[in-house]
Motif scaffolding. Structure first.
Motif, PDB file in Angstrom:
ATOM      1  N   GLY A  94       0.825  -1.199   0.000  1.00 46.20           N
ATOM      2  CA  GLY A  94       0.000   0.000   0.000  1.00 46.20           C
ATOM      3  C   GLY A  94       0.856   1.244   0.000  1.00 46.20           C
ATOM      4  O   GLY A  94       2.081   1.180  -0.124  1.00 46.20           O
ATOM      5  N   PRO A  95       0.233   2.417   0.159  1.00 44.60           N
ATOM      6  CA  PRO A  95       0.979   3.677   0.118  1.00 44.60           C
ATOM      7  C   PRO A  95       1.980   3.774   1.271  1.00 44.60           C
ATOM      8  O   PRO A  95       1.713   3.321   2.385  1.00 44.60           O
ATOM      9  CB  PRO A  95      -0.116   4.738   0.254  1.00 44.60           C
ATOM     10  N   SER A  96       3.121   4.387   1.008  1.00 45.55           N
ATOM     11  CA  SER A  96       4.108   4.609   2.065  1.00 45.55           C
ATOM     12  C   SER A  96       4.864   5.899   1.788  1.00 45.55           C
ATOM     13  O   SER A  96       4.961   6.355   0.646  1.00 45.55           O
ATOM     14  CB  SER A  96       5.087   3.439   2.180  1.00 45.55           C
ATOM     15  N   LEU A  97       5.406   6.483   2.866  1.00 43.69           N
ATOM     16  CA  LEU A  97       6.178   7.721   2.797  1.00 43.69           C
ATOM     17  C   LEU A  97       7.485   7.513   3.542  1.00 43.69           C
ATOM     18  O   LEU A  97       7.490   7.092   4.702  1.00 43.69           O
ATOM     19  CB  LEU A  97       5.389   8.875   3.426  1.00 43.69           C
ATOM     20  N   ASN A  98       8.595   7.813   2.869  1.00 37.66           N
ATOM     21  CA  ASN A  98       9.927   7.743   3.461  1.00 37.66           C
ATOM     22  C   ASN A  98      10.492   9.153   3.537  1.00 37.66           C
ATOM     23  O   ASN A  98      10.653   9.817   2.511  1.00 37.66           O
ATOM     24  CB  ASN A  98      10.833   6.838   2.615  1.00 37.66           C
ATOM     25  N   ILE A  99      10.760   9.644   4.767  1.00 39.89           N
ATOM     26  CA  ILE A  99      11.327  10.977   4.954  1.00 39.89           C
ATOM     27  C   ILE A  99      12.829  10.931   4.672  1.00 39.89           C
ATOM     28  O   ILE A  99      13.545  10.064   5.190  1.00 39.89           O
ATOM     29  CB  ILE A  99      11.081  11.490   6.385  1.00 39.89           C
ATOM     30  N   ILE A 100      13.321  11.876   3.861  1.00 38.84           N
ATOM     31  CA  ILE A 100      14.733  11.927   3.482  1.00 38.84           C
ATOM     32  C   ILE A 100      15.290  13.299   3.862  1.00 38.84           C
ATOM     33  O   ILE A 100      14.724  14.332   3.483  1.00 38.84           O
ATOM     34  CB  ILE A 100      14.917  11.690   1.972  1.00 38.84           C
ATOM     35  N   PRO A 110      -0.297  -1.929  -5.940  1.00 44.89           N
ATOM     36  CA  PRO A 110      -0.910  -2.132  -7.257  1.00 44.89           C
ATOM     37  C   PRO A 110      -2.223  -1.378  -7.464  1.00 44.89           C
ATOM     38  O   PRO A 110      -2.715  -1.316  -8.594  1.00 44.89           O
ATOM     39  CB  PRO A 110      -1.137  -3.644  -7.300  1.00 44.89           C
ATOM     40  N   ASN A 111      -2.790  -0.805  -6.394  1.00 51.25           N
ATOM     41  CA  ASN A 111      -4.084  -0.137  -6.520  1.00 51.25           C
ATOM     42  C   ASN A 111      -3.940   1.370  -6.319  1.00 51.25           C
ATOM     43  O   ASN A 111      -3.165   1.817  -5.470  1.00 51.25           O
ATOM     44  CB  ASN A 111      -5.071  -0.688  -5.484  1.00 51.25           C
ATOM     45  N   PRO A 112      -4.693   2.177  -7.080  1.00 54.20           N
ATOM     46  CA  PRO A 112      -4.646   3.627  -6.868  1.00 54.20           C
ATOM     47  C   PRO A 112      -5.138   3.971  -5.462  1.00 54.20           C
ATOM     48  O   PRO A 112      -5.970   3.265  -4.885  1.00 54.20           O
ATOM     49  CB  PRO A 112      -5.574   4.179  -7.948  1.00 54.20           C
ATOM     50  N   ALA A 113      -4.605   5.056  -4.902  1.00 51.43           N
ATOM     51  CA  ALA A 113      -4.967   5.432  -3.534  1.00 51.43           C
ATOM     52  C   ALA A 113      -4.899   6.943  -3.378  1.00 51.43           C
ATOM     53  O   ALA A 113      -4.042   7.603  -3.969  1.00 51.43           O
ATOM     54  CB  ALA A 113      -4.032   4.761  -2.531  1.00 51.43           C
ATOM     55  N   THR A 114      -5.818   7.471  -2.572  1.00 49.10           N
ATOM     56  CA  THR A 114      -5.770   8.872  -2.155  1.00 49.10           C
ATOM     57  C   THR A 114      -5.462   8.894  -0.666  1.00 49.10           C
ATOM     58  O   THR A 114      -6.092   8.176   0.119  1.00 49.10           O
ATOM     59  CB  THR A 114      -7.104   9.577  -2.430  1.00 49.10           C
ATOM     60  N   VAL A 115      -4.477   9.698  -0.277  1.00 48.86           N
ATOM     61  CA  VAL A 115      -4.010   9.685   1.111  1.00 48.86           C
ATOM     62  C   VAL A 115      -3.929  11.109   1.648  1.00 48.86           C
ATOM     63  O   VAL A 115      -3.746  12.073   0.893  1.00 48.86           O
ATOM     64  CB  VAL A 115      -2.622   9.022   1.224  1.00 48.86           C
ATOM     65  N   GLU A 116      -4.090  11.233   2.964  1.00 47.11           N
ATOM     66  CA  GLU A 116      -3.781  12.477   3.654  1.00 47.11           C
ATOM     67  C   GLU A 116      -2.323  12.437   4.086  1.00 47.11           C
ATOM     68  O   GLU A 116      -1.824  11.396   4.530  1.00 47.11           O
ATOM     69  CB  GLU A 116      -4.682  12.662   4.873  1.00 47.11           C
ATOM     70  N   VAL A 117      -1.649  13.575   3.943  1.00 43.74           N
ATOM     71  CA  VAL A 117      -0.223  13.658   4.245  1.00 43.74           C
ATOM     72  C   VAL A 117      -0.033  14.550   5.469  1.00 43.74           C
ATOM     73  O   VAL A 117      -0.525  15.678   5.504  1.00 43.74           O
ATOM     74  CB  VAL A 117       0.569  14.224   3.049  1.00 43.74           C
ATOM     75  N   LYS A 118       0.664  14.040   6.466  1.00 45.00           N
ATOM     76  CA  LYS A 118       0.997  14.812   7.665  1.00 45.00           C
ATOM     77  C   LYS A 118       2.519  14.827   7.810  1.00 45.00           C
ATOM     78  O   LYS A 118       3.168  13.781   7.726  1.00 45.00           O
ATOM     79  CB  LYS A 118       0.377  14.180   8.916  1.00 45.00           C
ATOM     80  N   GLU A 178      -3.425  16.461   0.863  1.00 49.08           N
ATOM     81  CA  GLU A 178      -3.930  15.231   0.265  1.00 49.08           C
ATOM     82  C   GLU A 178      -3.172  14.959  -1.027  1.00 49.08           C
ATOM     83  O   GLU A 178      -2.754  15.886  -1.725  1.00 49.08           O
ATOM     84  CB  GLU A 178      -5.430  15.359  -0.014  1.00 49.08           C
ATOM     85  N   MET A 179      -3.015  13.677  -1.332  1.00 51.20           N
ATOM     86  CA  MET A 179      -2.250  13.304  -2.521  1.00 51.20           C
ATOM     87  C   MET A 179      -2.854  12.051  -3.133  1.00 51.20           C
ATOM     88  O   MET A 179      -3.253  11.123  -2.422  1.00 51.20           O
ATOM     89  CB  MET A 179      -0.784  13.063  -2.149  1.00 51.20           C
ATOM     90  N   ALA A 180      -2.941  12.025  -4.465  1.00 49.11           N
ATOM     91  CA  ALA A 180      -3.420  10.852  -5.198  1.00 49.11           C
ATOM     92  C   ALA A 180      -2.216  10.100  -5.751  1.00 49.11           C
ATOM     93  O   ALA A 180      -1.365  10.682  -6.436  1.00 49.11           O
ATOM     94  CB  ALA A 180      -4.349  11.268  -6.327  1.00 49.11           C
ATOM     95  N   LEU A 181      -2.140   8.808  -5.439  1.00 43.64           N
ATOM     96  CA  LEU A 181      -1.028   7.967  -5.885  1.00 43.64           C
ATOM     97  C   LEU A 181      -1.545   6.918  -6.857  1.00 43.64           C
ATOM     98  O   LEU A 181      -2.516   6.212  -6.567  1.00 43.64           O
ATOM     99  CB  LEU A 181      -0.360   7.281  -4.690  1.00 43.64           C
ATOM    100  N   GLY A 182      -0.878   6.803  -8.002  1.00 41.26           N
ATOM    101  CA  GLY A 182      -1.260   5.813  -8.996  1.00 41.26           C
ATOM    102  C   GLY A 182      -0.687   4.446  -8.678  1.00 41.26           C
ATOM    103  O   GLY A 182       0.164   4.287  -7.795  1.00 41.26           O
ATOM    104  N   PRO A 183      -1.117   3.400  -9.392  1.00 38.58           N
ATOM    105  CA  PRO A 183      -0.611   2.040  -9.169  1.00 38.58           C
ATOM    106  C   PRO A 183       0.907   1.969  -9.384  1.00 38.58           C
ATOM    107  O   PRO A 183       1.422   2.433 -10.403  1.00 38.58           O
ATOM    108  CB  PRO A 183      -1.349   1.204 -10.213  1.00 38.58           C
TER     109      PRO A 183
END
Length: 369
Positions: A261-267, A289-297, A316-321
């Motif tokens: 699923g969606p993930s965020l790595n801080i750099i 593999p699935n599109p997702a809309t996520v809230e970003v904090k 908010e951000m929309a992520l494609g597959p």
């Protein structure tokens, strides 16, 4: 026959004569078999300082290797004689067959993929036998499964090649199609006196890219396979201790398999700051593999424990597959008015409907005046 071959042939005859006289009429091959000095065991990862003394001596080392091991041998002359001495290096298989040889006036190296399990022999000597030669020898296994300093994507660290003539070996896990950037910066302050040597080796033990530079060396490369990659760093000719900073970035993801699923790595661009330096916070966003809309904090925790929201981060951000990209989130110059101490930068993705945490990552840095 070249001039060097003629000289080499003459030198070999002369050396053979010296050895016969001084060692009780042993031939060179008998001397090697017996050991001019007692054979010494060396292991992967070992760095040794030794000396050719007397000048006609042949030093013998042995190590245990497995079929498919990719190795590097680096031998550096520390006599200070410049072109007066020539280092000679040989690698032989468990049956005594010559696999590789190298000769040069300051530093020599052999890289080789071992053909069989067994005990391998290394010979080191000074070409004409005219000079006492202090030297160093470094043996490293590049593949498979090299052992070294682990570095991950988004990491920036400071290390040091502290042994003159030594090699630093770093490792990271990569995937097919990963586009990576490796940057090594000289921190010695010696200007053009030092030269950084940088190499990237793949999991099968093949050299993929190499760069050098007086103050910085950089490799940009698309990885060909999944597995453990090796980064080699050393100072050319082994004349100086080399403190350095190394950064590893992945600018595009590859094919180790999609994350669930969606993930965020801080750099962070670095982990220690002083007045006048710039903090850059980036985020690597990946999706399954699935599109997702996520809230970003995204937030910063100050040395006193207070929390501040990182400005400019999209709510908010929309992520494609299969999406995988990195973008800058925030940038700030330290003016000296900020509190000193340890800071934390956190990033979280949430389901915009349920509020469920999908991903959490926290990175730390220190600010000193």
């Amino acid at each position: 026959m070249t001039g060097r071959q003629i000289l080499s042939q003459g030198a070999s005859i002369f050396n053979a004569f010296l050895i016969l006289v001084l060692s009780g009429f042993l031939t060179i091959e008998q001397l090697r078999a017996q050991g001019d000095s007692p054979p010494e065991e060396i292991h992967y990862g070992d760095f040794l300082n030794r000396e050719i003394n007397p000048s006609y001596e042949i030093d013998t080392f042995f190590f245990r290797g497995d079929s498919g091991d990719a190795i590097i041998l680096l031998v550096t002359d520390h006599s200070g004689e410049g072109g007066g001495t020539t280092v000679e290096l040989e690698l032989r298989d468990p049956y005594g067959n010559l696999l590789a040889s190298s000769g040069d006036d300051t530093q020599v190296r052999i890289t080789y993929i071992l053909p069989a399990d067994g005990i391998y022999t290394i010979y080191v000597w000074e070409w004409l036998g005219d000079w006492i030669m202090p030297y160093s020898i470094d043996l490293e296994k590049i593949a498979p499964n090299p052992v070294g300093i682990e570095i991950g994507f988004g990491d920036s660290m400071e290390e040091e090649v502290s042994d003159l003539g030594g090699i630093d070996l770093l490792t990271f896990e990569g995937c097919t199609g990963d586009v990576v950037t490796i940057i090594v910066t000289d921190l010695s302050g010696l200007g053009g006196e030092t030269t950084i040597e940088l190499e990237l080796w793949d999991p099968a033990g093949n050299l993929r890219d190499s760069k050098d530079g007086d103050s910085q060396a950089r490799i940009d490369y698309t990885l060909p396979s999944d597995g453990t990659y090796a980064i080699l760093i050393w100072e050319w000719h082994g004349d100086y201790v080399l403190p350095y900073a190394v950064a590893l970035q992945r600018t595009q993801g590859g094919g180790c398999g999609l994350v669930e699923g969606p993930s965020l790595n801080i750099i962070l661009n670095q982990h220690e700051f002083t007045t006048g330096e710039t903090l850059v916070i980036s985020g690597q966003f990946t999706n399954g593999p699935n599109p997702a809309t996520v809230e970003v904090k995204a937030w910063a925790e100050l040395p006193n424990g207070n929390l501040l929201r990182v400005p400019g981060v999209p709510d908010e951000m929309a992520l494609g597959p299969g999406e995988d990209f990195t973008q800058e989130l925030f940038r700030r110059d330290f003016t000296g008015s900020e509190p000193t101490g340890d800071y934390s930068i956190g990033g979280r993705l949430e389901n915009p409907i349920t509020g469920q945490d999908l991903s959490l990552d926290i990175e730390n840095f220190t600010f000193t005046h």
